[in-house]
Write a protein that holds these residues in place. Structure first.
Motif, PDB file in Angstrom:
ATOM      1  N   PHE A 324      -6.475 -84.536  11.461  1.00  0.00           N
ATOM      2  CA  PHE A 324      -7.448 -83.491  11.732  1.00  0.00           C
ATOM      3  C   PHE A 324      -6.718 -82.342  12.424  1.00  0.00           C
ATOM      4  CE2 PHE A 324     -10.233 -87.301  11.947  1.00  0.00           C
ATOM      5  CZ  PHE A 324     -11.168 -86.930  10.991  1.00  0.00           C
ATOM      6  N   LEU A 337     -12.837 -77.466  11.926  1.00  0.00           N
ATOM      7  CA  LEU A 337     -12.072 -78.697  11.981  1.00  0.00           C
ATOM      8  C   LEU A 337     -11.801 -79.139  10.553  1.00  0.00           C
ATOM      9  CD1 LEU A 337     -10.951 -80.866  13.943  1.00  0.00           C
ATOM     10  CD2 LEU A 337     -13.059 -82.147  13.533  1.00  0.00           C
ATOM     11  N   ARG A 338     -10.501 -79.254  10.210  1.00  0.00           N
ATOM     12  CA  ARG A 338     -10.136 -79.578   8.834  1.00  0.00           C
ATOM     13  C   ARG A 338      -9.418 -80.919   8.770  1.00  0.00           C
ATOM     14  NH1 ARG A 338      -7.474 -74.838   5.447  1.00  0.00           N
ATOM     15  NH2 ARG A 338      -7.893 -76.444   3.869  1.00  0.00           N
ATOM     16  N   LEU A 339      -9.656 -81.622   7.683  1.00  0.00           N
ATOM     17  CA  LEU A 339      -8.997 -82.893   7.419  1.00  0.00           C
ATOM     18  C   LEU A 339      -7.943 -82.685   6.343  1.00  0.00           C
ATOM     19  CD1 LEU A 339      -8.749 -86.020   7.579  1.00  0.00           C
ATOM     20  CD2 LEU A 339     -10.554 -86.121   5.838  1.00  0.00           C
ATOM     21  N   SER A 394     -13.778 -79.765   5.566  1.00  0.00           N
ATOM     22  CA  SER A 394     -13.792 -79.147   6.882  1.00  0.00           C
ATOM     23  C   SER A 394     -15.225 -78.968   7.345  1.00  0.00           C
ATOM     24  CB  SER A 394     -13.080 -77.785   6.848  1.00  0.00           C
ATOM     25  OG  SER A 394     -13.808 -76.865   6.062  1.00  0.00           O
TER      26      SER A 394
END
Length: 406
Positions: A324, A337-339, A394
């Protein structure tokens, strides 16, 4: 940090027990300031909101149009070519008819005085930098809008910055510069003027705001003294402070991640979340990396980690990693928030290519659709290939300082 560099108990006591210099620095840092408490001191959009309030003659500050006249005239004093209105014109004008608009067509602050036939486009850059063509675009739009409405206004641009920065050269003499240092001087003078009736709560708020600006602009003499003292403390207690920074620093992001994954994890620890098992890898103040245990087992489990040549120093030392990452917006309040997931730098390219093909087949069997890799991911020499990288992976964070985990 080697064992030789580790601070002992006496070093910690020397730093933290009855240390008057440390108490002075701590007291300075813990000054109450509501703007700082709400973590708005670096948010450009909040500075624009406060300035809009100060510039508006009918607002509750009690300055009437004094701040507005001082702000505009100070900016116009710096024009290299004499044009109307001049600084003297503005200083002597009645600007009580002024209208202040914020974020209209992305213009930070737009001031119009119909009675005087003036309009001012104010671009506020507290920390961020100007974008190519931005200043000219805003001024052209304001002029076009006035023309469409049949208004005859003389337009000027003001480029407001925290530190010295010239407006884009393509705007010519249409823009003049102003610094936050000037705002401090104007507000200090108004607050000291016995003829200005300012309510106690307004005076208190402005003193808080002045503290924020002076800190950021390097105008706070007390801050300068504290910086010198802090350097002396660091030189004297370098071992202890380096140890604390390396092992004790946390942010809202790390605290939120720890509330989900758990705290004090070490590499290889497994945690369960909603019935799924994850292996902890590493984290920083804006990244948190892990591997699903269901991925680790096909990769050889715990006992065959050393077979992945080329990945010995990469993330979790496996050829796959997930993480993350928090990206904050320019205003410092919102974020995303990005994966991500990525195939790493395997030395054996045939193994790497086989792994990528396997990921694609697994996603297809699971009904997840086609996994998107870069076109060159399976070519000789490729090293890092993300495959969870779209914005669909995200979520928008409305307040990056909110630790609640939903």
């Amino acid at each position: 940090m080697t064992a030789h560099d580790l601070p002992d108990l006496e070093a910690f006591e020397d730093c933290f027990v009855n240390n008057a210099d440390l108490e002075r620095v701590s007291g300075y840092l813990n000054r109450f300031n509501p703007i700082r408490v709400m973590r708005m001191e670096h948010m450009e959009i909040r500075h624009s909101a406060i300035l809009a309030w100060l510039l508006d003659p009918v607002e509750t500050h009690g300055f009437d149009d004094r701040f507005l006249r001082a702000f505009l005239s100070q900016a116009l004093r710096r024009q290299s070519v004499r044009r109307e209105p001049s600084a003297l014109d503005v200083a002597q004008a009645d600007l009580r008819d002024a209208e202040i608009r914020r974020e209209k067509h992305n213009i930070d602050l737009f001031v119009t005085s119909p009675g005087n036939g003036w309009a001012f486009v104010i671009e506020n850059k507290f920390h961020s930098k100007q974008h190519n063509g931005q200043l000219k675009r805003y001024l052209d739009h304001a002029k076009g809008e006035a023309e469409d409405a049949g208004l005859t206004l003389k337009h000027r641009g003001i480029f407001l910055t925290l530190h010295e920065e010239d407006p884009d050269e393509n705007v010519g003499d249409d823009y003049v510069s102003l610094r936050y240092e000037d705002i401090c001087n104007i507000l200090d003078a108004l607050m000291a003027d016995g003829g200005v009736k300012v309510a106690p709560e307004v005076r208190q708020f402005i003193s808080h705001y002045l503290e924020i600006i002076k800190d950021a602009a390097g105008m706070n003499e007390e801050q300068m003294k504290m910086e010198i003292l802090a350097k002396q403390l660091y030189r004297k207690h370098k071992k202890v402070l380096n140890f604390i920074m390396e092992h004790g620093a946390v942010t809202e992001f790390t605290m939120a991640a720890e509330s989900l994954f758990g705290s004090d994890l070490e590499y290889g620890d497994e945690v369960e979340i909603d019935g799924a098992q994850y292996m902890y890898s590493w984290n920083s103040d804006h990244q948190y990396s892990f591997i699903p245990v269901s991925w680790r087992k096909p990769l050889g489990g715990k006992d065959k980690i050393d077979i992945w040549e080329g990945c010995e120093s990469w993330w979790a030392r496996y050829p796959l990693i997930c993480w993350f990452e928090l990206y904050e917006d320019a205003d410092g309040m919102k974020g995303r928030l990005r994966l991500f997931a990525e195939v790493g730098p395997l030395s054996n390219f045939e193994h790497r290519k086989k792994l990528i093909k396997g990921i694609k087949r697994a996603a297809d069997r699971a009904g997840l659709g086609e996994v998107q890799f870069r076109a060159d991911a399976e070519r000789e020499g490729a090293r890092y290939s993300k495959f969870l990288k779209s914005t669909a992976n995200s979520i928008l964070i409305s307040d990056v300082s909110d630790l609640e985990v939903e």
